[in-house]
Enzyme design. Structure first.
Site, short mmCIF file in Angstrom:
data_model
loop_
_atom_site.label_atom_id
_atom_site.label_comp_id
_atom_site.label_asym_id
_atom_site.label_seq_id
_atom_site.Cartn_x
_atom_site.Cartn_y
_atom_site.Cartn_z
N TRP A 361 0.83 -1.21 0.00
CA TRP A 361 0.00 0.00 0.00
C TRP A 361 0.87 1.26 0.00
O TRP A 361 0.36 2.36 -0.25
CB TRP A 361 -0.93 0.02 1.21
CG TRP A 361 -0.24 0.24 2.54
CD1 TRP A 361 0.61 -0.61 3.17
CD2 TRP A 361 -0.37 1.39 3.38
NE1 TRP A 361 1.02 -0.08 4.37
CE2 TRP A 361 0.45 1.15 4.52
CE3 TRP A 361 -1.07 2.58 3.29
CZ2 TRP A 361 0.57 2.08 5.55
CZ3 TRP A 361 -0.95 3.50 4.32
CH2 TRP A 361 -0.15 3.25 5.44
N ASP A 362 2.17 1.08 0.24
CA ASP A 362 3.11 2.21 0.18
C ASP A 362 2.94 3.01 -1.12
O ASP A 362 3.06 4.23 -1.13
CB ASP A 362 4.57 1.73 0.19
CG ASP A 362 4.90 0.78 1.30
OD1 ASP A 362 3.98 0.19 1.88
OD2 ASP A 362 6.09 0.61 1.57
N GLU A 488 1.28 -2.39 12.21
CA GLU A 488 1.37 -3.85 12.16
C GLU A 488 1.72 -4.47 13.51
O GLU A 488 1.85 -5.69 13.61
CB GLU A 488 2.38 -4.26 11.09
CG GLU A 488 1.92 -3.88 9.69
CD GLU A 488 3.08 -3.74 8.72
OE1 GLU A 488 4.14 -4.35 8.96
OE2 GLU A 488 2.93 -3.00 7.73
N LYS A 591 3.99 0.49 15.87
CA LYS A 591 5.12 0.35 14.94
C LYS A 591 5.28 1.59 14.09
O LYS A 591 6.38 2.08 13.87
CB LYS A 591 4.90 -0.88 14.05
CG LYS A 591 6.01 -1.09 13.03
CD LYS A 591 5.73 -2.30 12.15
CE LYS A 591 6.86 -2.52 11.14
NZ LYS A 591 6.60 -3.65 10.23
N GLN A 592 4.17 2.09 13.57
CA GLN A 592 4.21 3.22 12.65
C GLN A 592 2.93 4.03 12.79
O GLN A 592 1.91 3.52 13.25
CB GLN A 592 4.36 2.73 11.22
CG GLN A 592 3.18 1.93 10.72
CD GLN A 592 3.55 0.95 9.63
OE1 GLN A 592 4.31 0.02 9.85
NE2 GLN A 592 3.00 1.17 8.45
#
Length: 789
Positions: A361-362, A488, A591-592
């Protein structure tokens, strides 16, 4: 010019003043050349020493089995791995009887330079052989941005102080030996001799090797041809075998004489076309390259890049290193998508085979925003590739028991390749990310043909998935249970805020465009009842909120989990390599950027106060074990008034590869972070947002920046935004009648070619103090002077 180790800081190029043997892998990624179809890692011309050899063709892959200790229904059975195809970069050199190898003899100079304005990688070497012969070698390499199948190398040698015999061996080599890679799951799988010989041919007009993969049954051809220029007598020879071909040039040179060889390379592949068609394709491309010649190819390259930079450049005043880094980032994002032409844009581009060369999806979330505003045709092509995989996405949804389309978490061709269910299949938000990219492109271009051809169908089928995934509760609220958001470290959760809000946007967009193209919508079986269902679900979407803390939980119940023991793991990042996922899933650790990404992309769903409190809360939990995080945190830090922190995050996003901040640049560059560096500056300090189908800006600069300017393309007009600490100037190009209506800090402005607009900036103050980060995860200060990472 400011010097940092062996990489001087210069505004328009990346230069390496010495060969660092311990950083070969990183340098090979940094100096990689690509056009979106062909990718050449920055290996040395002679091939050795190397860290990871790499020549790639976009979407040319081999299948491999995905083993499971315990298989389950719906698990993908095979993976896809990008193939290191036939290497045409190789030009070996013998000086008398000594091979030119930088590990032997005496290397008095070794410099490489990648110029972002010419797209050419230059190398300049001064070397003395073990036999005492001093020579100079100069080479230039390019992958053509105008002739998709073409790459070329100019190679020049000369003796310095005594005569020498030179033997140049220019080669095509298939099935190169691959190094043993680490156990890091982000690294690619190793394929053993993936290319099976089909045919080989050589003649005066060039050499062609054709190979096929065994499982994916893809056919590829590589061809080479040479031009020799020297005043001395020389001889040429050619040898062609199944897995390699060699053209040899022998010449005796006196000091003052030189031997110049230009090598033209062409590549092509197909899963459908015949061997004869592929051979003819690369032969035609080779003839075209020779017709253009080296000078013609370089001239075309400069003209292409001049046009790109005219509508894409970002100028940074006050931080030369950040200036260099953002142009490096833009150049590589351009390379990743310029000529991909309905192929995927991998997370590493074509700079390395990290993540097996997969697309995530980046692409839609971080790379396409840059391309949409700087090179919109490339963004459209990337979305047309997604549309070409729609049949497989619909099959996947049916397999999972859903309607519509379920796009893969990671893939090359379109099939799901993620063997880990929680972070793969459950991350359905990729559907909404694709839908948002469709709408972003449409709003930026007004391209209704695109909506008619591919956009509407993508919106319809992604919307249908959300309806079959979600449900209304007894109170009428619409929920999405059991999904994985961008973070994630929190998998298979209920009502992830980002996913819910983005799904609602997807549903509203589908209904809006279906109403705009009713006849086309009916072809896809959409009726007024289905449109109404989409609108109802979007209007009733449930967004969790913790009233006691005054923040939005990332997903339902998240703020009730125990907080991760950050102190115990402060030296053990990334956590995925030091802690079991089960422990990560049941605690508050991020995580992000996830909730922060929701406040960025869906900003209208939050108040100013909510954004400030959410940012303060999640900064303390986010460990940035993903390269997708710093850029998002930069944008939101700037919006809530922490401009100095935003500066630090923008610096991290831009320098992730040039300083190897995640220690894995050797596997390939981080395209999402490089695209995110643009967003950090343009959306962060420029305040770029889309509001009601038009552009909106709310600029503010950190103390360390003296100025920032950028250009973006919007509906055929180039808008330039020039920001200094006290004011911003908006101006448009593209003819005397060019104009654009925008918003500045909520005020509607009309900017024309004849009448730029200037506005004073209001000082931005944060509502809350600057928050801390988890121990050991503070961003590197943008203003600090550090040694090269």
């Amino acid at each position: 010019m400011i010097d940092r180790g062996h990489h001087p800081i210069e505004p328009w190029r990346l230069r390496e003043t010495r060969l660092a043997m311990d950083k070969l892998a990183q340098a090979e990624s940094l100096f990689a050349l690509s056009n979106g179809h062909i990718g050449l890692r920055g290996n040395l011309d002679e091939g050795e020493p190397y860290a990871i050899p790499g020549t790639y063709l976009n979407s040319f892959y081999e299948q491999r089995p995905l083993p499971y200790a315990e298989a389950g229904y719906g698990y993908p059975e095979s993976g896809q791995t990008l193939v290191d195809v036939t290497n045409g970069k190789l030009i070996r050199l013998l000086v008398d009887d000594s091979p030119f190898d930088v590990r032997y003899g005496y290397l008095s100079k070794h410099e490489r330079s990648l110029d972002f304005r010419t797209g050419v990688l230059e190398r300049d070497v001064d070397w003395t052989s073990p036999g005492g012969k001093r020579i100079k070698v100069r080479s230039r390499r390019l992958v053509s941005l105008t002739q998709r199948a073409v790459a070329a190398i100019e190679y020049v040698v000369e003796p310095v102080d005594q005569p020498a015999r030179f033997v140049i061996q220019s080669e095509l080599v298939a099935n190169e030996a691959q190094p043993k890679l680490s156990d890091d799951p982000r690294v690619a799988a190793v394929l053993d001799n993936p290319l099976k010989p089909v045919s080989h041919d050589g003649g005066e007009h060039g050499t062609v090797l054709i190979h096929r993969t065994t499982r994916s049954q893809q056919l590829m051809a590589a061809a080479m041809s040479h031009e020799v220029d020297t005043s001395a007598r020389y001889a040429m020879d050619q040898d062609v075998r199944e897995d390699w071909a060699r053209t040899t040039v022998i010449c005796q040179l006196q000091p003052g004489e030189s031997l110049r060889v230009v090598k033209y390379l062409t590549y092509g592949w197909s899963s459908l076309r015949s061997e004869t068609a592929i051979r003819d394709q690369v032969a035609a491309a080779l003839a075209s390259a020779r017709f253009s010649g080296w000078d013609g190819l370089t001239k075309q390259q400069v003209e292409f890049l001049d046009d790109f930079w005219d509508g894409a450049d970002v100028e940074v005043q006050g931080h030369p290193e950040l200036q260099q880094a953002v142009r490096f980032a833009l150049f590589h994002v351009l390379q990743a998508g310029a000529r991909a032409e309905r192929r995927a844009i991998p997370s590493k581009g074509l700079t390395g085979a990290g993540y097996d060369g997969h697309t995530f999806w980046d692409t839609e979330g971080f790379v396409l925003p840059v391309l949409t505003y700087t090179m919109p045709d490339a963004a459209a092509d990337a979305l047309r590739w997604r549309h070409s995989t729609l049949r497989m996405a619909k099959q996947r949804a049916e397999e999972l028991g859903f309607k519509g389309a379920s796009f893969p978490w990671r893939t090359i061709r379109g099939q799901e390749c993620s063997g880990y269910w929680p972070a793969g299949t459950a991350a359905f938000h990729i559907n909404a990310d694709i839908a948002e990219a469709v709408m972003r492109y449409y709003r930026a271009t007004g391209d209704e043909d695109f909506l008619d051809e591919v956009g509407l169908e993508l919106l319809v089928e992604t919307a249908r998935l959300w309806i079959s995934l979600g449900h209304h509760d007894r109170s009428g609220r619409w929920h999405l249970p059991g999904v994985t958001g961008p973070d994630e470290y929190s998998a298979v959760a209920d009502d992830n805020v980002f996913t819910n809000l983005m799904a609602a946007r997807n549903l509203r967009s589908a209904a809006e465009v279906a109403a705009k193209f009713p006849a086309k919508a009916r072809e896809f079986g959409v009726d007024s009842e289905e449109e109404a269902g989409w609108r109802d679900a979007a209007a009733a979407v449930y967004v969790p909120y913790d009233a006691d803390l005054g923040v939005h939980p990332q997903s339902e119940g998240f703020t009730g989990y125990a907080v991760w023991d950050f102190e115990a793991y402060k030296d053990k990042y990334p956590l995925l390599l030091h802690a079991p996922y089960f422990q990560l899933y049941r605690t508050q650790v991020v995580k992000q950027a996830d909730l922060m990404l929701a406040t960025y992309w869906c900003g209208d769903a939050f108040t100013v106060e909510e954004k400030a409190r959410n940012f303060d809360y999640y900064e303390r939990l986010t460990v940035r074990d993903s390269s997708l995080s710093a850029c998002v945190q930069a944008v939101m830090a700037a919006e809530v008034g922490h401009l100095d922190l935003a500066y630090d995050y923008a610096y991290e996003a831009a320098l992730i590869d040039m300083r190897n901040l995640h220690r894995n640049t050797g596997d390939g560059l981080h395209m999402a972070s490089l695209g995110g560096a643009w967003s950090a500056l343009v959306a962060g300090f420029g305040g770029l947002r889309e509001r009601d189908g038009s552009l909106s800006f709310d600029p503010a600069l950190p103390i360390g920046l003296a100025g920032l300017s950028f250009t973006i393309r919007w509906r055929g007009v180039r808008l330039k935004v020039e920001i200094d600490p006290v004011a911003v100037k908006y101006s448009v190009h593209d003819g005397p009648d060019a104009s654009m209506t925008i918003r500045h800090a909520g005020e509607e402005l009309t900017v024309t070619a004849k009448q730029p607009v200037v506005r004073t900036l209001e000082k931005r103050r944060p509502l809350l103090p600057r928050p801390p980060q988890p121990p050991g995860r503070e961003p590197r200060p943008a203003m600090a002077i550090n040694e090269d990472g």
